[in-house]
Design a protein around this motif. Structure first.
Motif, mmCIF file in Angstrom:
data_model
loop_
_atom_site.group_PDB
_atom_site.id
_atom_site.type_symbol
_atom_site.label_atom_id
_atom_site.label_comp_id
_atom_site.label_asym_id
_atom_site.label_seq_id
_atom_site.Cartn_x
_atom_site.Cartn_y
_atom_site.Cartn_z
ATOM 1 N N GLU A 153 0.345 -1.257 0.057
ATOM 2 C CA GLU A 153 0.140 -0.190 0.065
ATOM 3 C C GLU A 153 0.830 1.222 -0.050
ATOM 4 O OE1 GLU A 153 -4.253 1.110 1.928
ATOM 5 O OE2 GLU A 153 -2.634 0.388 3.221
ATOM 6 N N LEU B 274 0.966 4.469 -2.536
ATOM 7 C CA LEU B 274 0.468 5.833 -2.211
ATOM 8 C C LEU B 274 1.715 6.631 -3.253
ATOM 9 C CD1 LEU B 274 -0.973 5.011 0.724
ATOM 10 C CD2 LEU B 274 -2.912 5.774 -1.015
ATOM 11 N N ASN C 123 1.497 9.543 -5.864
ATOM 12 C CA ASN C 123 1.774 11.077 -4.841
ATOM 13 C C ASN C 123 2.670 11.560 -6.081
ATOM 14 O OD1 ASN C 123 2.538 13.062 -2.800
ATOM 15 N ND2 ASN C 123 4.312 12.153 -2.938
ATOM 16 N N GLU D 181 -4.039 18.471 -3.200
ATOM 17 C CA GLU D 181 -4.425 17.725 -1.570
ATOM 18 C C GLU D 181 -4.399 16.482 -1.619
ATOM 19 O OE1 GLU D 181 -9.278 18.414 0.064
ATOM 20 O OE2 GLU D 181 -8.267 19.336 -2.185
ATOM 21 N N ASN D 182 -4.946 16.059 -3.453
ATOM 22 C CA ASN D 182 -5.753 14.480 -3.052
ATOM 23 C C ASN D 182 -4.336 13.431 -3.875
ATOM 24 O OD1 ASN D 182 -8.052 14.371 -2.325
ATOM 25 N ND2 ASN D 182 -8.230 15.546 -4.866
ATOM 26 N N GLY E 191 -1.190 10.905 -3.089
ATOM 27 C CA GLY E 191 -1.317 9.862 -2.751
ATOM 28 C C GLY E 191 -2.036 9.873 -1.613
ATOM 29 N N ASN E 192 -3.554 10.283 -1.493
ATOM 30 C CA ASN E 192 -4.563 9.531 -0.442
ATOM 31 C C ASN E 192 -5.673 9.478 -1.421
ATOM 32 O OD1 ASN E 192 -3.248 11.170 1.676
ATOM 33 N ND2 ASN E 192 -3.197 12.993 0.756
ATOM 34 N N TYR E 193 -6.856 8.738 -0.147
ATOM 35 C CA TYR E 193 -7.575 7.745 -1.408
ATOM 36 C C TYR E 193 -8.657 8.801 -1.132
ATOM 37 C CZ TYR E 193 -4.908 3.198 -0.095
ATOM 38 O OH TYR E 193 -4.040 2.186 -0.448
ATOM 39 N N ARG E 194 -9.688 8.559 -1.843
ATOM 40 C CA ARG E 194 -10.747 9.568 -1.851
ATOM 41 C C ARG E 194 -11.157 9.341 -0.216
ATOM 42 N NH1 ARG E 194 -15.158 6.961 -4.551
ATOM 43 N NH2 ARG E 194 -13.869 5.155 -5.031
ATOM 44 N N LYS E 195 -12.211 10.418 0.466
ATOM 45 C CA LYS E 195 -12.247 10.157 1.800
ATOM 46 C C LYS E 195 -13.517 9.590 1.844
ATOM 47 C CE LYS E 195 -9.654 14.439 3.181
ATOM 48 N NZ LYS E 195 -8.618 14.654 1.953
ATOM 49 N N SER F 160 -16.652 5.488 4.669
ATOM 50 C CA SER F 160 -15.093 5.199 4.216
ATOM 51 C C SER F 160 -14.573 3.857 4.106
ATOM 52 C CB SER F 160 -14.853 5.702 5.342
ATOM 53 O OG SER F 160 -14.973 7.466 5.490
ATOM 54 N N PHE G 28 -9.030 6.916 -5.669
ATOM 55 C CA PHE G 28 -8.265 7.683 -5.924
ATOM 56 C C PHE G 28 -9.560 8.661 -6.381
ATOM 57 C CE2 PHE G 28 -4.315 4.367 -6.279
ATOM 58 C CZ PHE G 28 -4.355 5.218 -4.828
#
Length: 338
Positions: free
Chosen positions: A196, A200, A204, A213-214, A216-220, A236, A275
């Motif tokens: 994982e 990520l 990124n 903002e997004n 390297g981050n999953y959809r919240k 989530s 994402f």
């Protein structure tokens, strides 16, 4: 379960007698289902769910839960047994059950023959060609996502650091970031692992300076609509789905042909869509990483195959997508050898 049945019947304004007559079940049994004195059969659960308009999955989960509790609730090691059973079920559901067609098997054998032939040539020759194929991959992958740079412009940006007049900052960053992502996965190819954190990091790099903002981050959150109530709720669910994604990878990474593994990890990531942006590009990089780890070349999905590629990514037939990727890998090998 008894509350689900009774509440649903009362909400529909039905008497136990009416339910019994409609389903052909003794009225006394219906009353016992609602009091918890008897358990319906699986067939009866299905019929009750249909008549009373209870969500089938919800009712089946309640039914199965009560069956399990009836068997083990008084056992000393019940909780440990449940944990072990959960892991076993998770494992069984994760084992790939793909049945290969004769055409796909033949293509995979041809790929491995071409790969063996490629490895008879000096590595320095292949290294030079790799630079060209990587440039082509970056150009084609970005083009699939709407980047308007030409191959020549892409080369000038990533290899000579030039700025192309008339092209947006985003298009420049897409080219530069993609080259950096290729470098990143080439560093990872030395070991047969993928996790994982690496995913990520890959995402990124792709969105660096584009969508900070997004990156390297999953959809919240994901918005889900309950089919029965038509009321939407936010959940989530991405972390859980990604946990299953990597569990599937660990179970199957040493069992599947590398081309199948790469294609499966690509399509599975797209189905999760973890994402807010760049899911397709990241999925192609995941596929490339797995191919690199097994010494296969990049599978370059070209503009001429865009329509087929897009249709296959939303199709539920995994083997069609795998065959498409296999043909793409074969074409890449043939081009390199030529």
């Amino acid at each position: 379960m008894k509350s689900l049945l009774k509440n649903a019947r009362e909400q529909k304004g039905l008497k136990t007698r009416e339910v019994a007559q409609t389903l052909g079940i003794d009225q006394a049994l219906i009353s016992k289902f609602e009091s918890g004195l008897r358990k319906p059969t699986r067939d009866q659960v299905t019929r009750l769910a249909n008549l009373l308009e209870i969500d089938y999955e919800t009712l089946m989960i309640a039914w199965l839960k009560e069956k399990i509790l009836y068997e083990i609730e008084n056992e000393e090691f019940a909780l440990k047994a449940l944990t072990a059973a959960e892991e076993e079920l998770k494992y069984q559901k994760s084992v790939s059950k793909i049945k290969l067609s004769s055409v796909l098997e033949k293509t995979l054998k041809e790929i491995d023959i071409l790969k063996a032939q490629l490895h008879t040539y000096p590595k320095k020759n292949y290294a030079e060609i790799s630079k060209t194929t990587e440039l082509e991959y970056i150009f084609e992958s970005n083009r699939l996502d709407g980047n308007s740079m030409t191959p020549q412009e892409t080369e000038l940006v990533i290899n000579q650091g030039q700025t192309i007049s008339g092209k947006s900052m985003r298009e420049h960053l897409e080219a530069v970031n993609h080259q950096e992502a290729i470098r990143f996965i080439k560093d990872l190819q030395k070991n047969n692992s993928f996790n994982e954190l690496k995913l990520l990091s890959m995402h990124n790099i792709i969105l660096r300076g584009i969508n900070t903002e997004n990156a390297g981050n999953y959809r919240k959150k994901t918005f889900l609509k309950n089919e029965n109530t038509n009321i939407g709720t936010e959940h989530s669910i991405i972390p859980k789905e990604m946990q299953n994604y990597f569990f599937w990878y660990e179970v199957n990474k040493n069992k599947l042909h590398p081309v199948i593994l790469a294609a499966e990890m690509h399509i599975r990531l797209l189905k999760i869509c973890p994402f807010a942006e760049a899911n397709e590009k990241t999925a192609r990089l995941v596929m490339t990483l797995i191919l690199f780890q097994h010494e296969y070349p990049i599978a370059i999905i070209k503009e001429k195959n865009r329509k087929q590629y897009e249709e296959l990514t939303i199709n539920d037939n995994a083997e069609d997508f795998i065959f498409f990727i296999a043909r793409t890998v074969k074409e890449s090998l043939e081009n390199i050898l030529e």
